[in-house]
Design a protein around this motif. Structure first.
Motif, mmCIF file in Angstrom:
data_model
loop_
_atom_site.group_PDB
_atom_site.id
_atom_site.type_symbol
_atom_site.label_atom_id
_atom_site.label_comp_id
_atom_site.label_asym_id
_atom_site.label_seq_id
_atom_site.Cartn_x
_atom_site.Cartn_y
_atom_site.Cartn_z
ATOM 1 N N THR A 143 0.825 -1.200 0.000
ATOM 2 C CA THR A 143 0.000 0.000 0.000
ATOM 3 C C THR A 143 0.864 1.255 0.000
ATOM 4 O O THR A 143 1.799 1.368 0.791
ATOM 5 N N LYS A 150 -3.278 5.695 1.314
ATOM 6 C CA LYS A 150 -4.492 5.157 1.910
ATOM 7 C C LYS A 150 -5.338 6.336 2.366
ATOM 8 O O LYS A 150 -4.885 7.166 3.156
ATOM 9 N N GLU A 196 -8.846 7.423 4.214
ATOM 10 C CA GLU A 196 -9.908 6.861 5.051
ATOM 11 C C GLU A 196 -10.916 7.942 5.388
ATOM 12 O O GLU A 196 -10.566 8.969 5.958
ATOM 13 N N GLU A 213 -7.544 2.633 -1.252
ATOM 14 C CA GLU A 213 -6.154 2.230 -1.061
ATOM 15 C C GLU A 213 -5.495 2.131 -2.418
ATOM 16 O O GLU A 213 -6.041 1.526 -3.331
ATOM 17 N N ASN A 230 -2.055 0.911 -4.250
ATOM 18 C CA ASN A 230 -0.804 0.184 -4.041
ATOM 19 C C ASN A 230 0.286 0.717 -4.947
ATOM 20 O O ASN A 230 0.021 1.368 -5.957
#
Ligand SMILES: Nc1ncnc2c1ncn2[C@@H]1O[C@H](COP(=O)(O)OP(=O)(O)OP(=O)(O)O)[C@@H](O)[C@H]1O
Ligand SMILES: [Mg+2]
Lengths: 361, 512
Positions: free
Chosen positions: B270, B273, B275, B289, B291
């Motif tokens: 990752t 990210k 949230e 997310e 990567n």
């Protein structure tokens, strides 16, 4: 390069029209003052009309150079005239309080105080414009108006006169046969050019002025850059303030640097920097300031009646601005230019590579 | 066979800019009641031909006949009065004015010299409605995304002719890449309108780099290459392969290659990210997310919140809620600076207002992001700078390949490449591309897509937004689907994911 293309490259240079106007204005003086271009040496000092133009134009050049950077960010600084007055007032009143007005330490301290005050004014302007998001014209109007009041307060509403030899040097002295202020101006211009073109400051300033939103998205810290630029502009105005008060050995809160902001803005525009911001030219501004100073001199030498003084000045400025507009030039000189350049008529569009035109219908 | 009279005929058109011969002796004709495509690579001279026609640029040679009369317009307004309505490539409306004002600017309905605001708003609403658009005409234009602004520009141009005023009515409608940021539905709506106008006898000049659109709507086309005419054809007589050959002067095979160039399956750990990241009025809080080395494509309709999502990830807008971590470290994201510092780059869809500085040169525009990151005190050494710039001009085939050219003078597609180069040069960890192929010709488009694939192979993550679903599908490992300003699904790309599947998800708003 052929001569025509060389001529074209020359006329397309961004300094061509300002320089042409400057030369024209200088030449206008010759019939009235035949020895206009002559320079004499008296008492080891150089004298002559050209020297005086640079000498008297020095404060304007300084203010205009600072103004150029502010305008390039898309702003404007109306407070420079007031900053000139404040700096002169502070410095002179400090010197006049000294027992020995000729003591170098006192004079240097006085210079320091004056310039710090100027820079603080710039910080305030920059803060209002960049941090608070106030329109530059309004933000700087505050010091433009209030600053003169402050200068009056400092001088108690009087004209402070001083008698300090070292201080006199800045705006009225000679060094190596030339007026000392010419060296000051040269130094400031050189520092400005180095500061903007040797570092990336110039590029970032032009970017902020050319497209503010794009500059934000590209990660330019435009708040910081704008504050710096307003501070620098005020510093230049401060130095001009020293020069003016030094030249007269007096601080006049009311009249020192009066309307210099307008002449400075004009000089910047004549020098080819757009009021919308973006690309700027320090060299252009210097020429622009010289144009304005020459104009002022010319008005005296050819004896324009005082009442029509300003009208005459306005007319010349309008002509310069028109000459710089590509649209205007195309209208006035266009017909001739077109016939000259695009002689190969479209009738024969290069037979060599002309592809077959297929028309299906 | 009686040849009908062309409504517009341009012959031997020459236009020179300092150092560039943009058009050398181009002939062009337009018949009433036809939709005519003007084709060519980036910088071929399409926009210039249009601007010469409408009086934006003066003519250096050649003649223009409108309705059998020789004309030469001094300004776009004159052209408009003569019946030529134009939508230029770069939307040039007034962002602070309302949509209605923008539509009627310069021809506001007046009575006794006073503007009839009510009537104006009513007529504007009707016009907008006709295009199947659901927007508030009293809101300022800037409150809408670029695609809507483009539609408003179109509404404005078609409104010129048939808003009840007498005038001469629109005879010629010129559309320079009107569909470059539109979605399928708006394109269909626009096509419906174009067909109707064509059937009313209007001659339409249409520029687009989407060949499918050309073949769907156009009757005839004119192809330019390097400022010269290479042919005029009926669309039905020339297939896509032939057309591409005409445009670029050689056959094109790159597009096929890309399919074999399969996406690499193993993506790294990752990188970014998000949230609960969200902003009221922009996009509902979402989790995402990304990567290392992953390409995430965003799909959704106009106004579904794709751009808004991207802007939050870059700190271009301030989030109301949520956090972003990059490489495990939380980043504040209160300004683009923070994101750039964390290795995120954002190529805006709106190159004119949010991307380029038109007065600066190609070189200066390319190094701007890198220089901003270094700060003003540390200029990039000249030799290193010139080398980098030359490298990217070559890699992206920016034309003219002159680092000293002013960016504002480049053709639309080449400007887009400059913007790309600016961010590539910073070697970011996450590259956000919002409509990176807008206005880019078919050959260059394939190049850019290949570039994205190879960047991802080198470990760069990419967030890719494009109106064309196929484009998103072809490139992405994961496809984020947006609807009504909400991230409603994240699909892992695979053989079972098709455009119709994505469209279904967009329509239903959930992942089956
Ligand atoms: N104002 C200008 N000054 C100088 N050169 C220009 C100017 N406008 C266009 N050009 C040049 O003319 C050529 C044609 O540009 P034009 O914008 O017509 O291309 P185009 O076919 O519309 O390309 P695109 O598909 O990228 O929009 C380009 O080489 C461009 O750099
Ligand atoms: Mg174009």
């Amino acid at each position: 390069m052929t001569t025509t293309s060389r001529w074209r490259a020359l006329t397309h240079h961004h300094l061509f029209w300002p320089v042409a106007v400057l030369i024209a204005l200088l030449l206008v003086n010759v019939p009235f003052t035949p020895d206009f271009f002559s320079i004499r040496m008296t008492d080891g000092h150089l004298y002559g009309s050209l020297v005086s133009i640079v000498l008297f134009g020095s404060p304007l050049i300084l203010v205009a150079v600072g103004m150029t950077l502010v305008i390039a960010t898309g702003g404007i600084d109306l407070s420079v005239g007031a900053v000139v007055a404040i700096t002169g007032a502070l410095t002179c009143s400090y010197i006049s309080d000294q027992a020995d007005q000729n003591a170098l330490s006192g004079v240097f301290l006085a210079l320091g105080i004056g310039l710090v005050a100027a820079v603080l004014c710039g910080l305030w302007n920059g803060f209002l414009v960049a941090r608070m998001g106030i329109q530059p014209i309004i933000a700087t109007l505050i010091i433009m108006v209030a600053g003169r009041g402050v200068a009056q307060l400092i001088t108690d509403g009087q004209i402070i006169t001083i008698n300090s030899e070292p201080y006199k040097l800045i705006g009225g002295g000679y060094w190596l046969t030339l007026p000392f202020s010419i060296f000051v101006v040269a130094a400031v211009v050189a520092v400005t050019v180095a500061l903007t073109r040797r570092t990336a400051l110039g590029l970032l300033v032009e970017s902020v002025g050319g497209n503010a939103e794009a500059s934000r998205l590209v990660g330019i810290r435009s708040v910081r850059i704008k504050i710096m630029v307003y501070m620098f502009c005020a510093l230049c105005a401060g130095i001009a303030g020293l020069m003016i008060s030094s030249n007269t050995s007096a601080a006049d809160g009311n009249n020192a640097g009066l309307w210099i902001e307008l002449d400075a803005i004009l000089a910047v525009v004549i020098g080819g920097t757009s009021l919308l911001g973006g690309r700027f030219s320090i060299g252009g501004t210097v020429i622009g300031a010289l144009v304005i100073q020459t104009l002022t001199t010319t008005i005296y030498t050819i004896g324009v009646p005082t009442q029509t003084n300003l009208v005459f000045k306005a007319v010349v400025v309008i002509v310069v601005c028109l000459l710089q507009s590509p649209k205007f030039r195309a209208k006035v000189f266009g017909a001739k230019g077109r016939a000259g350049t695009s002689a190969p008529a479209p009738a024969a569009p290069a037979a060599d590579a002309a592809p077959k035109m297929e028309v299906s219908r | 066979m009686a040849e009908p009279q062309p409504v517009l005929e341009m012959t031997g058109i020459v236009k020179e800019f300092p150092g560039v011969r943009a058009l050398s002796g181009v002939d062009f004709r337009l018949f009433p009641g036809e939709i005519h495509a003007l084709m060519g690579e980036n910088g071929a001279g399409k926009s210039t031909l249009i601007k010469v026609l409408t009086g934006v640029y003066s003519l250096d040679g050649g003649t223009i006949t409108l309705d059998g009369k020789s004309v030469r317009f001094g300004s776009p307004l004159q052209a408009q009065h003569a019946g030529i309505s134009t939508v230029y490539q770069e939307v040039n409306l007034c962002p602070n004015l309302s949509v209605a004002e923008n539509i009627f600017i310069g021809r506001e309905p007046t009575r006794a010299g006073r503007i009839q605001w009510k009537q104006m708003r009513k007529e504007a609403a009707e016009l907008v409605d006709r295009l199947g658009l659901d927007i508030d005409v009293t809101a300022p234009l800037s409150s809408y995304p670029l695609a809507v602004q483009q539609l408003v520009a179109i509404v404005r141009s078609v409104g010129t002719g048939d808003s009840d005023g007498e005038g001469s009515g629109t005879k010629v409608l010129v559309l320079d890449e009107p569909t470059s940021s539109l979605d399928r539905d708006e394109v269909l709506e626009l096509f419906r309108l174009m067909r109707r106008l064509r059937d009313e006898g209007v001659a339409i000049l249409f520029v687009s780099h989407f060949l499918d659109q050309i073949y769907e709507i156009c009757d005839r086309m004119t192809v330019l290459r390097n400022g010269t005419l290479v042919g005029e054809h009926m669309v039905r007589d020339l297939d896509q392969v032939g057309l591409i050959e005409l445009m670029i002067g050689k056959a094109l095979d790159q597009l096929e290659e890309l399919h074999e160039h399969q996406l690499r399956s193993d993506v790294g750990e990752t990188l970014v990210k998000a949230e609960g990241l969200g902003r009221t009025g922009g996009i509902a809080p979402f989790d995402l997310e990304i990567n290392k080395g992953e390409v995430i494509g965003l799909a959704g309709l106009l106004g579904s919140g794709r751009t808004e999502l991207a802007r939050l990830l870059f700190g271009a807008d301030q989030p109301d809620s949520g956090t972003v971590t990059v490489g495990g470290k939380q980043v504040s994201m209160s300004a683009p600076n923070d994101a750039i510092g964390a290795g995120i780059a954002f190529c805006s869809e709106n190159r004119k207002t949010e991307g380029l500085v038109p007065d600066l040169t190609v070189r200066e525009n390319i190094i701007l992001a890198l220089q901003a990151a270094r700060g003003w005190t540390r200029p990039i050494p000249a030799s290193q700078r010139d080398e980098l710039v030359a490298k990217y001009i070559k890699a992206l085939d920016i034309r003219p390949a002159n680092p000293e050219a002013r960016v504002g003078q480049l053709s639309g597609g080449n400007q887009q490449k400059v913007l790309l180069a600016r961010w590539l040069i910073t070697q970011p960890q996450l590259l956000i591309l919002d409509e990176p192929t807008r206005g880019i010709d078919i050959g260059a488009k394939a190049e850019i897509q290949k570039l994205v694939v190879s960047l991802s192979e080198d470990g760069m993550s990419v967030l890719y937004i494009a109106a064309e679903l196929e484009e998103v599908l072809r490139l992405s490992h994961t496809i984020g689907v947006l609807r009504d300003r909400k991230l409603v699904a994240q699909l892992t790309n695979g053989p079972e994911i098709t455009t119709s599947k994505i469209l279904e998800t967009i329509a239903s708003g959930e992942h089956q």
